[in-house]
Structure formats: structure tokens, C-alpha cells
Design an enzyme around this catalytic site. Structure first.
Site, mmCIF file in Angstrom:
data_model
loop_
_atom_site.group_PDB
_atom_site.id
_atom_site.type_symbol
_atom_site.label_atom_id
_atom_site.label_comp_id
_atom_site.label_asym_id
_atom_site.label_seq_id
_atom_site.Cartn_x
_atom_site.Cartn_y
_atom_site.Cartn_z
ATOM 1 N N CYS A 106 -2.872 -3.507 -1.943
ATOM 2 C CA CYS A 106 -3.566 -4.604 -1.209
ATOM 3 C C CYS A 106 -3.911 -5.827 -1.998
ATOM 4 O O CYS A 106 -4.725 -6.578 -1.558
ATOM 5 C CB CYS A 106 -4.831 -4.066 -0.484
ATOM 6 S SG CYS A 106 -4.536 -2.719 0.544
ATOM 7 N N ALA A 112 -5.299 3.953 7.724
ATOM 8 C CA ALA A 112 -4.898 5.002 6.741
ATOM 9 C C ALA A 112 -6.127 5.422 6.009
ATOM 10 O O ALA A 112 -6.824 4.662 5.205
ATOM 11 C CB ALA A 112 -3.882 4.803 5.525
ATOM 12 N N THR A 152 1.005 -1.073 -0.004
ATOM 13 C CA THR A 152 -0.036 0.160 0.117
ATOM 14 C C THR A 152 0.795 1.214 0.075
ATOM 15 O O THR A 152 2.078 1.198 0.206
ATOM 16 C CB THR A 152 -0.930 0.038 1.455
ATOM 17 O OG1 THR A 152 -2.077 1.035 1.047
ATOM 18 C CG2 THR A 152 -0.216 0.173 2.547
ATOM 19 N N GLY A 205 -2.179 0.170 12.160
ATOM 20 C CA GLY A 205 -3.459 0.691 12.121
ATOM 21 C C GLY A 205 -4.315 1.118 10.986
ATOM 22 O O GLY A 205 -4.455 0.149 10.115
#
Length: 262
Positions: free
Chosen positions: A187, A170, A90, A168
Site C-alpha cells: 500500500c 482483506a 498488496t 472490498g
């Protein structure tokens, strides 16, 4: 039911280098783990920021596998880093808010499982989009936040060790990240392109700090936790390492690429 302590949050206004931010997360994780093992209380933290342009791979992607891709992406003026989070390749950069919740999942009763934790992040971001920008999202079989079946506006990739979280989410706010995303299959989803708040509404949010505050407010609503700004002048070790990062980034040249090289 016992009320959980607040989560402390901090927004870095200057885009941060990814590798140094990864080190910051690890330092906070180690401090939290040390405090827990010593039977001491410690703060849970939500860090919000923008990165300097960087492509990152997940734990399923090895160095040798990504060698050619690393060279290609570094040639378009981005950094590259492999990580231990979930997910695949990513992008992070200016115009995108990245959030690193550094939480203790064992504080909930019963302890929060990783799937439920990811669900809380997703609901927080969906609520932010709906309440702040009137953007409605759609369900997907894939992890992340989708505007439609083929447009993804937000990503989630976490790591949990000893019930302490790192990495976490984005979320693309302006259109600036989109040209970078167009250079990869993000992804591992061939038929999905990147979207943003700007592309969905036709209006460019001008104050990323206010967007970060709105994300914090919605994170609080969904998790039921009070969110308190982290006092960098406080005496704690976690406050100290976050303060050191602010001092470090203030000394760096502000010269990252604003678009990928042709």
C-alpha cells in the site's frame, strides 16, 4: 423506515485463483446492473474467501510501471494482477480472509456515499477483531486496520460504479501471509509491516470458516442488515455463477505455493 432486504453471503472453503474471482465479481456486477435497469429486484452479495498467492496493484499503477515488479513477484511463485480498485500494491493468499461485498449503495435512504461505505467496512472488521479475538485497533491517517502505528492487519480497497460496489477488504488471520508481505512495500507505506490475528494473540485460528462466519456476524451488526447464506441451488442467475465457481475450483489442482521462493 423501510427495512432493507437481507444480504446473501457465501464462503468458498478452497482458495480461489484471483483472475477468475475478478471475473466472478464482474459477472455479478453486470447481472445486478441489468436487473436494476430492467426495474427488477436482485440480491446483494458478500463473498468471503481465501485466494491462492497473488500480488495485486490498484488503479493508480500502470502496466509499464509495474513490469519489473511483476516479473520479480512472479519469480517468487505468486500470481500478479492489476485491478481497478483503490489503493496500491498488496498481497492476497491463504491465511487471509478476503471479502467482496457486492452491494447497491442506492438502497439506503439517503444513498450511502463511498466514504461512509468504507467506514462501515472498517468498523465491521474492527468489531470482529475486538469481539472475537479481543484485539484492539488504533486510528490511522491511512485507510485500513492497524494494530499500532506500524502494523497493519487489514486492507480496504473498493470500486463503485453506478452505486454498485466491487472489490472490498482483506484481513490477515494466520501468519502465513506475513512472509509474502515482507517481499513488498504494501500500500505504498514504507514504515508499516503486516500483522495478523495470530501474531497479535499468539494463537493460530484453526478454522477459517468460523472466522468468516464471525466477520459476517459483525458485518450484520454494523450495517444493520440481516445476513443470509446464499442458496446455491436457488433459481437465480447470481446463485448460478457462484455455484459454477465452486464447481470450477473443485476441478483445479490444489498445488499453490505455501511460502515465497528464496
Amino acid at each position: 423506515m423501510m427495512r432493507l432486504p437481507p444480504i446473501f453471503w457465501h464462503y468458498f472453503r478452497t482458495p480461489l485463483p484471483y483472475a477468475r474471482t475478478l471475473q466472478l465479481q464482474e459477472m455479478i456486477y453486470q447481472l445486478q446492473l441489468q436487473h436494476r435497469r430492467a426495474g427488477e429486484t436482485f440480491p446483494e452479495v458478500l463473498l468471503l474467501l481465501q485466494h491462492r498467492p497473488v500480488f495485486t496493484g490498484g488503479r493508480r499503477q500502470g502496466e509499464e510501471e509495474m513490469k519489473t515488479e511483476r516479473e520479480r513477484l512472479e519469480n517468487i511463485r505468486a500470481d500478479f494482477s492489476l485491478t481497478n480498485r483503490g489503493g496500491q500494491l498488496t498481497y492476497h493468499g491463504p491465511g487471509q480472509i478476503t471479502g467482496y461485498p457486492l452491494l447497491d449503495l442506492s438502497r439506503s435512504t439517503p444513498p450511502l456515499g463511498i466514504r461512509d461505505y468504507i467506514c462501515l467496512i472498517q468498523k465491521s472488521l474492527e468489531r470482529y477483531l475486538s469481539s472475537t479475538h479481543r484485539i484492539e485497533t488504533v486510528p490511522s491517517e491511512h485507510t485500513g486496520i492497524f494494530l499500532d502505528a506500524h502494523t497493519k492487519i487489514g486492507s480496504i480497497g473498493v470500486q463503485v460504479r453506478h452505486r454498485l460496489t466491487t472489490h472490498g477488504f482483506a484481513l490477515n488471520v494466520t501468519n502465513e501471509p506475513l512472509n509474502w508481505f515482507n517481499r513488498i512495500v504494501a500500500c505504498g507505506l514504507d514504515d508499516v509491516k503486516a500483522g495478523s490475528v495470530e501474531s497479535a494473540t499468539g494463537t493460530r485460528p484453526e478454522d477459517m470458516g468460523k472466522e468468516a462466519e464471525a466477520i459476517v456476524a459483525n458485518f450484520s451488526e454494523v450495517t444493520g442488515r440481516e445476513m443470509v447464506p446464499l442458496d446455491l441451488t436457488g433459481p437465480g442467475s447470481i446463485e448460478a455463477v457462484v455455484s459454477e465457481m465452486e464447481e470450477y475450483v473443485a476441478r483445479l489442482p490444489q498445488d499453490w505455493a505455501t511460502a515465497p521462493a528464496p
